[in-house]
Write a protein that holds these residues in place. Structure first.
Motif, PDB file in Angstrom:
ATOM      1  N   THR A  98       0.485  17.214   0.484  1.00  0.00           N
ATOM      2  CA  THR A  98       0.770  15.791   0.606  1.00  0.00           C
ATOM      3  C   THR A  98       1.961  15.352  -0.251  1.00  0.00           C
ATOM      4  O   THR A  98       2.102  15.781  -1.394  1.00  0.00           O
ATOM      5  N   TYR A  99       2.812  14.496   0.307  1.00  0.00           N
ATOM      6  CA  TYR A  99       3.955  13.938  -0.422  1.00  0.00           C
ATOM      7  C   TYR A  99       3.926  12.417  -0.320  1.00  0.00           C
ATOM      8  O   TYR A  99       3.300  11.835   0.561  1.00  0.00           O
ATOM      9  N   HIS A 100       4.642  11.808  -1.236  1.00  0.00           N
ATOM     10  CA  HIS A 100       4.760  10.365  -1.306  1.00  0.00           C
ATOM     11  C   HIS A 100       5.967   9.962  -0.468  1.00  0.00           C
ATOM     12  O   HIS A 100       7.037  10.546  -0.629  1.00  0.00           O
ATOM     13  N   ILE A 101       5.835   9.011   0.433  1.00  0.00           N
ATOM     14  CA  ILE A 101       7.024   8.560   1.163  1.00  0.00           C
ATOM     15  C   ILE A 101       7.151   7.035   1.100  1.00  0.00           C
ATOM     16  O   ILE A 101       6.183   6.332   0.825  1.00  0.00           O
ATOM     17  N   THR A 102       8.359   6.545   1.350  1.00  0.00           N
ATOM     18  CA  THR A 102       8.599   5.100   1.334  1.00  0.00           C
ATOM     19  C   THR A 102       8.247   4.534   2.717  1.00  0.00           C
ATOM     20  O   THR A 102       8.079   5.273   3.677  1.00  0.00           O
ATOM     21  N   GLU A 103       8.202   3.212   2.762  1.00  0.00           N
ATOM     22  CA  GLU A 103       7.879   2.567   4.032  1.00  0.00           C
ATOM     23  C   GLU A 103       8.957   2.870   5.089  1.00  0.00           C
ATOM     24  O   GLU A 103       8.656   3.145   6.248  1.00  0.00           O
ATOM     25  N   ALA A 104      10.208   2.858   4.632  1.00  0.00           N
ATOM     26  CA  ALA A 104      11.303   3.146   5.565  1.00  0.00           C
ATOM     27  C   ALA A 104      11.184   4.561   6.120  1.00  0.00           C
ATOM     28  O   ALA A 104      11.371   4.804   7.312  1.00  0.00           O
ATOM     29  N   GLU A 109      -0.566  15.114  -8.444  1.00  0.00           N
ATOM     30  CA  GLU A 109       0.317  13.954  -8.317  1.00  0.00           C
ATOM     31  C   GLU A 109       1.356  14.276  -7.236  1.00  0.00           C
ATOM     32  O   GLU A 109       2.132  15.209  -7.388  1.00  0.00           O
ATOM     33  N   PRO A 110       1.379  13.502  -6.143  1.00  0.00           N
ATOM     34  CA  PRO A 110       2.298  13.894  -5.063  1.00  0.00           C
ATOM     35  C   PRO A 110       3.768  13.670  -5.432  1.00  0.00           C
ATOM     36  O   PRO A 110       4.110  12.697  -6.092  1.00  0.00           O
ATOM     37  N   LYS A 111       4.611  14.605  -5.013  1.00  0.00           N
ATOM     38  CA  LYS A 111       6.052  14.451  -5.215  1.00  0.00           C
ATOM     39  C   LYS A 111       6.627  13.663  -4.038  1.00  0.00           C
ATOM     40  O   LYS A 111       5.945  13.433  -3.034  1.00  0.00           O
ATOM     41  N   THR A 112       7.897  13.317  -4.158  1.00  0.00           N
ATOM     42  CA  THR A 112       8.548  12.667  -3.016  1.00  0.00           C
ATOM     43  C   THR A 112       9.247  13.746  -2.187  1.00  0.00           C
ATOM     44  O   THR A 112       9.495  14.840  -2.675  1.00  0.00           O
ATOM     45  N   ILE A 113       9.545  13.403  -0.952  1.00  0.00           N
ATOM     46  CA  ILE A 113      10.195  14.404  -0.105  1.00  0.00           C
ATOM     47  C   ILE A 113      11.673  14.491  -0.459  1.00  0.00           C
ATOM     48  O   ILE A 113      12.231  13.610  -1.107  1.00  0.00           O
ATOM     49  N   HIS A 114      12.297  15.567  -0.020  1.00  0.00           N
ATOM     50  CA  HIS A 114      13.690  15.791  -0.368  1.00  0.00           C
ATOM     51  C   HIS A 114      14.593  15.182   0.707  1.00  0.00           C
ATOM     52  O   HIS A 114      15.562  14.504   0.407  1.00  0.00           O
ATOM     53  N   ASN A 161      -4.077   7.820   1.845  1.00  0.00           N
ATOM     54  CA  ASN A 161      -4.989   8.399   0.849  1.00  0.00           C
ATOM     55  C   ASN A 161      -4.273   9.345  -0.087  1.00  0.00           C
ATOM     56  O   ASN A 161      -3.844  10.426   0.331  1.00  0.00           O
ATOM     57  N   PRO A 162      -4.155   8.952  -1.355  1.00  0.00           N
ATOM     58  CA  PRO A 162      -3.492   9.841  -2.309  1.00  0.00           C
ATOM     59  C   PRO A 162      -4.300  11.139  -2.468  1.00  0.00           C
ATOM     60  O   PRO A 162      -5.517  11.110  -2.380  1.00  0.00           O
ATOM     61  N   PRO A 163      -3.624  12.266  -2.701  1.00  0.00           N
ATOM     62  CA  PRO A 163      -4.363  13.513  -2.933  1.00  0.00           C
ATOM     63  C   PRO A 163      -5.128  13.427  -4.253  1.00  0.00           C
ATOM     64  O   PRO A 163      -4.677  12.754  -5.178  1.00  0.00           O
ATOM     65  N   MET A 209       0.840  -1.201   0.000  1.00  0.00           N
ATOM     66  CA  MET A 209       0.000   0.000   0.000  1.00  0.00           C
ATOM     67  C   MET A 209       0.872   1.245   0.000  1.00  0.00           C
ATOM     68  O   MET A 209       1.897   1.301   0.652  1.00  0.00           O
ATOM     69  N   GLU A 210       0.438   2.253  -0.760  1.00  0.00           N
ATOM     70  CA  GLU A 210       1.238   3.478  -0.834  1.00  0.00           C
ATOM     71  C   GLU A 210       1.088   4.312   0.439  1.00  0.00           C
ATOM     72  O   GLU A 210       0.038   4.314   1.065  1.00  0.00           O
ATOM     73  N   ILE A 211       2.157   4.999   0.773  1.00  0.00           N
ATOM     74  CA  ILE A 211       2.114   5.797   1.996  1.00  0.00           C
ATOM     75  C   ILE A 211       2.325   7.273   1.664  1.00  0.00           C
ATOM     76  O   ILE A 211       3.156   7.615   0.808  1.00  0.00           O
ATOM     77  N   PHE A 212       1.554   8.102   2.329  1.00  0.00           N
ATOM     78  CA  PHE A 212       1.642   9.552   2.087  1.00  0.00           C
ATOM     79  C   PHE A 212       1.882  10.315   3.371  1.00  0.00           C
ATOM     80  O   PHE A 212       1.516   9.863   4.454  1.00  0.00           O
ATOM     81  N   LEU A 213       2.500  11.468   3.181  1.00  0.00           N
ATOM     82  CA  LEU A 213       2.780  12.329   4.332  1.00  0.00           C
ATOM     83  C   LEU A 213       2.194  13.719   4.073  1.00  0.00           C
ATOM     84  O   LEU A 213       2.483  14.337   3.061  1.00  0.00           O
ATOM     85  N   ASP A 214       1.343  14.162   5.005  1.00  0.00           N
ATOM     86  CA  ASP A 214       0.878  15.551   4.943  1.00  0.00           C
ATOM     87  C   ASP A 214       1.858  16.397   5.726  1.00  0.00           C
ATOM     88  O   ASP A 214       2.293  16.010   6.811  1.00  0.00           O
TER      89      ASP A 214
END
Ligand code: ADP
Ligand code: ZN
Length: 817
Positions: free
Chosen positions: A18-24, A61-66, A55-57, A1-6
């Motif tokens: 909202t951004y896309h983040i990895t499980e780690a 399209e969410p970007k990944t964090i830096h 929940n995807p925005p 499942m995809e994970i997101f960060l607000d």
């Protein structure tokens, strides 16, 4: 499942982004950590982690964090809840609250970095001069910042050059984050471990016998070590040994001495905290017990105690009890000017447990307070600060003291969040189950209303400490004095008499005038023209000291003209008076005495206030002339006489709070007089000696003032009976402001009917080239505030959908002050 960060971004964005983040990353990130995120066109922002979810925005399209910037959160859970309350209540974004809370140095900024494009080797001949210089510089270092380019090319406008080089493919741009907080490191030295034994040491000293200066340094090190067991600063060593840093450095190079660094706080309390807490008088003790009794049932208590009744000593007792339980204390003051005197007083009791937080501290200093508080160090167990200190990372608050709770400077005016620190403090205390003590000699109608209706506890102190008498207040009728020619400049004969007596007895004097500058009105006697600010709808104030005309709203200034700019005649006259003119007149009346002035113009700079306050405290100034700044809780020992130069311009201010404010202001200034054994004297000069507020001030009739003012508030539907929301429209085009505010008011009236006032232009309708127009919404007690705000937001959204209105700035101010 995809994970997101607000995340919360430090900008006025209504929703979390909202951004896309990895499980780690999700495993590592905790709410409240700083996350660097890309936003907009290749910009990188410091955001705060807010929520992790699946929940995807929908809209993008969410970007990944830096990058994740912290190992643990830099804000506390309760702090975040408090921020959310502020954003909701005062109708602003969480990002705006974040921006107001975090010291700047914690918000990392991205900076543009310029580097070579290694794929291309340009021929020197093809390069323009500027380009050649930049390419050459990039041969010695891998990257340059814009600032570097500016100094290399020795000109300001370097962006066109860089842009062209990017287009030609010569260089590349990227963004890099840099840390703004710089820990302060102090250099320490110690002897290398090999010389621990007696034997090695002897060898060393022998070896150094040919370098006597170096030997001297080593011997000094021993002396210092013998004196105390503390680490030795390099600066201390050079001072004691009298050696230059070069000699010490030689020893470090030879690895005889070892250098190391310790991080220290920039602001440190050096003295000893050995002051015993004062024993309270019977009245103070009763008050303290009453406060504690109220706290059993109520979270807020109002301490209404006349000026100099010893409220501060009661706070000290309450604080002491909190410290014993290991709890944190927040002590709020309306104004940074007050902190010096109070901090000294508190340090005398609590020493280095006190951290001070206010806007005149550098960003680095503020980070240190923040960090000490976050890690719950005893160093920051008591935080003394102005308004923004309520936004700090408290974790275990036991008590909040709001001193001078009636002060309007507790309300933030601009920019958002437009919060009231007293009200925000009460909410903050709730999150911690802490108690709030509001203190004032002249409580706000709001707080006294809440106290008398039983919502808050109420404790009153009606006598000054040590039974010092309240000052005697005399009203001086200016109309009469003018008629009988008893005036010298702006001084009545009575004021001059009393000043003469006070100075003769080596007592000090405070003169209050609520306007700065020399005279607020400059007018031509021939044609009546008066010079106006080109950016604002106000006339310019004459500042004689700099021979300038200045605008007090935007800072515009120009040299004072000798001839009228309209008719050309040399008939320019000045009217009205400010602090500068009073200061001048005192110098003429009492040439042998020292006079100083305390207003915005004389207190700029970090230690502006401190210097004046200290000089006055130490008796180097006899007469202090000043504005409101003087009124706020300062405790001077030797002031016998207070003069209020003109009470009328306070009373006639066009605002529903003008009378309440005048009462508070005059009582507070009066309260600076006679705080020790000698009874003080106050002269109030006015054209309306029969005005009821002046009568109430002179008889110290707070309750009468309260009852009368509350009647008006009932009758005219003003706070604390009704709530107020002010909506301000700003734009440089007069017609646009009119159209936009009319549209908004019409929509509001459909919902709120007669409770909508305006739109109306304020007394100063244009400031900094922007026209301002206000709508006021009155909210009856039985009307839901949440529903009201919802309706306003709906109208605001439709307003924004009208293309013509979009450029008009709309400012919402809840509980407008
Ligand atoms: P307030 O805060 O009500 O204006 P302060 O706490 O500043 O009053 O007290 C006025 C003055 O009286 C101060 O100089 C203070 O040191 C002194 N004072 C107050 N209470 C005591 C006490 N219990 N013992 C000795 N001095 C006191
Ligand atoms: Zn102006």
């Amino acid at each position: 499942m995809e994970i997101f960060l607000d995340v919360i971004l430090p900008i006025p964005l209504q929703k979390a982004f909202t951004y896309h983040i990895t499980e780690a990353e999700a495993d590592f990130i905790k709410v409240g950590m700083r996350i660097a995120v890309p936003f907009g066109k290749n910009k990188i922002y410091t955001a705060l982690a807010y929520q992790i979810h699946n929940n995807p925005p929908v809209a993008y399209e969410p970007k990944t964090i830096h990058q994740i910037l912290d190992e643990k959160p830099i804000i506390t859970e309760s702090q975040l809840k408090h921020w959310e309350w502020i954003a909701g209540y005062y109708m602003c974004s969480l990002g705006e609250v974040m921006r107001a809370s975090l010291p700047n140095a914690l918000i990392l900024e991205s900076e543009t970095i310029i580097s070579r494009n290694e794929d291309i080797t340009p021929k020197d001949a093809e390069l323009k001069d500027d380009e050649f210089l930049i390419i050459e510089a990039l041969q010695y270092q891998t990257s340059l910042k814009i600032q570097d380019v500016i100094s290399i090319l020795d000109k300001k406008r370097v962006l066109p050059v860089i842009k062209e080089m990017v287009e030609k493919g010569l260089v590349q741009l990227h963004e890099e984050l840099y840390e703004k907080y710089q820990p302060k490191l102090v250099r320490y030295v110690k002897l290398d471990e090999v010389f621990r034994t007696e034997e090695k040491l002897q060898e060393l000293l022998e070896l150094l016998s040919r370098a006597p200066k170096q030997r001297e340094v080593v011997l000094s090190l021993f002396t210092l070590q013998a004196r105390s067991n503390k680490p030795i600063k390099l600066s201390e060593l050079t001072k004691t040994s009298g050696a230059s840093t070069a000699i010490v450095k030689a020893l470090i190079d030879k690895t005889i001495l070892k250098e190391y660094h310790i991080q220290i706080d920039r602001v440190q309390f050096e003295g000893e905290a050995d002051g015993a807490i004062k024993e309270l008088s019977v009245e103070q003790n009763d008050a303290l017990n009453a406060i504690e009794n109220h706290f059993e049932e109520k979270s807020v208590t109002l301490l209404h105690g006349v000026t100099s009744s010893g409220k501060t000593e009661i706070y000290v007792n309450l604080i002491q009890k909190q410290l014993e339980q290991g709890k944190q204390v927040l002590y709020l003051l309306p104004e940074i000017a007050l902190t010096t005197q109070l901090v000294e007083r508190l340090q005398y009791y609590f020493g280095e447990k006190i951290a001070v937080f206010h806007s005149r501290y550098s960003s680095n200093e503020r980070v240190e307070v923040w960090n000490n508080l976050l890690s719950q160090k005893t160093k920051a167990q008591i935080v003394v600060g102005a308004r923004s200190a309520v936004l700090l990372p408290f974790s275990d608050l036991g008590l909040i003291v709001v001193d001078e709770e009636h002060e309007q400077s507790y309300k933030q005016f601009d920019p958002a969040p437009r919060y009231h620190a007293r009200d925000a403090a009460i909410v903050l205390a709730n999150f911690h189950k802490a108690k709030v003590l509001l203190g004032s000699a002249t409580p706000s109608l709001e707080s006294y209303f809440n106290a008398s209706s039983g919502k808050y506890g109420l404790v009153e102190l009606t006598k000054r400490y040590n039974n010092v008498l309240m000052p005697e207040i005399e009203l001086v009728d200016l109309a009469d004095k003018h008629k009988r020619k008893r005036m010298k400049g702006h001084f009545s004969d009575r004021l001059i008499e009393e000043m003469t007596i006070a100075l003769h007895e080596s007592q000090q004097i405070i003169l209050f005038q609520n306007r700065r500058g020399f005279s607020p009105i400059v007018e031509c006697l021939t044609c009546g023209h008066s010079p106006q600010c080109p950016n604002c709808d106000v006339s310019l104030t004459f500042h004689q000291y700099r021979n300038q005309l200045r605008c007090h709203y935007c800072g515009f200034n120009t040299i004072m003209m000798t001839n009228c700019e309209a008719c050309g005649n040399a008939t320019i006259d000045t009217k009205g008076f400010g602090t500068e003119q009073i200061e001048e007149e005192v110098k003429v009346l009492f040439p042998e005495h020292q006079v100083a002035r305390m207003d915005l113009d004389t207190t700029r700079g970090k230690f502006g206030f401190e210097k004046l306050i200290t000089n006055f405290d130490q008796g180097e100034i006899d007469v202090l002339v000043g504005t409101q700044m003087l009124t706020k809780g300062l405790d001077f020992r030797n002031v016998k006489l207070v003069g209020i130069m003109n009470a009328d311009n306070l009373l006639n201010f066009p605002d529903f709070r003008a009378h309440e404010r005048s009462y508070q202001l005059m009582s507070q200034v009066a309260g600076r007089a006679g705080r020790t054994d000698l009874r003080g004297k106050v002269l109030i000069q006015t054209y309306n000696p029969h005005h009821k507020i002046l009568q109430q001030v002179s008889t110290n009739a707070y309750n009468e003032m309260f009852t009368e003012q509350m009647n008006d508030r009932y009758n005219y539907h003003y706070p604390p009976i009704f709530r107020l929301i002010k909506i301000t429209f700003k734009h440089k085009d007069y017609n646009k402001v009119n159209a936009a505010s009319d549209w908004f008011a019409t929509s509001l009236r459909q919902v709120f009917k007669a409770n909508v006032l305006g739109p109306e232009f304020p007394p100063i309708s244009r400031i900094r080239n922007l026209y301002n127009k206000n709508i006021l919404i009155k909210i009856p007690q039985n009307q839901s505030l949440a529903k009201t705000k919802e309706a306003i937001m709906k109208i605001h959204n439709s307003f924004n959908a009208v293309k013509d209105f979009r450029p008009v700035r709309v400012v919402l101010n809840i509980d407008n002050y």
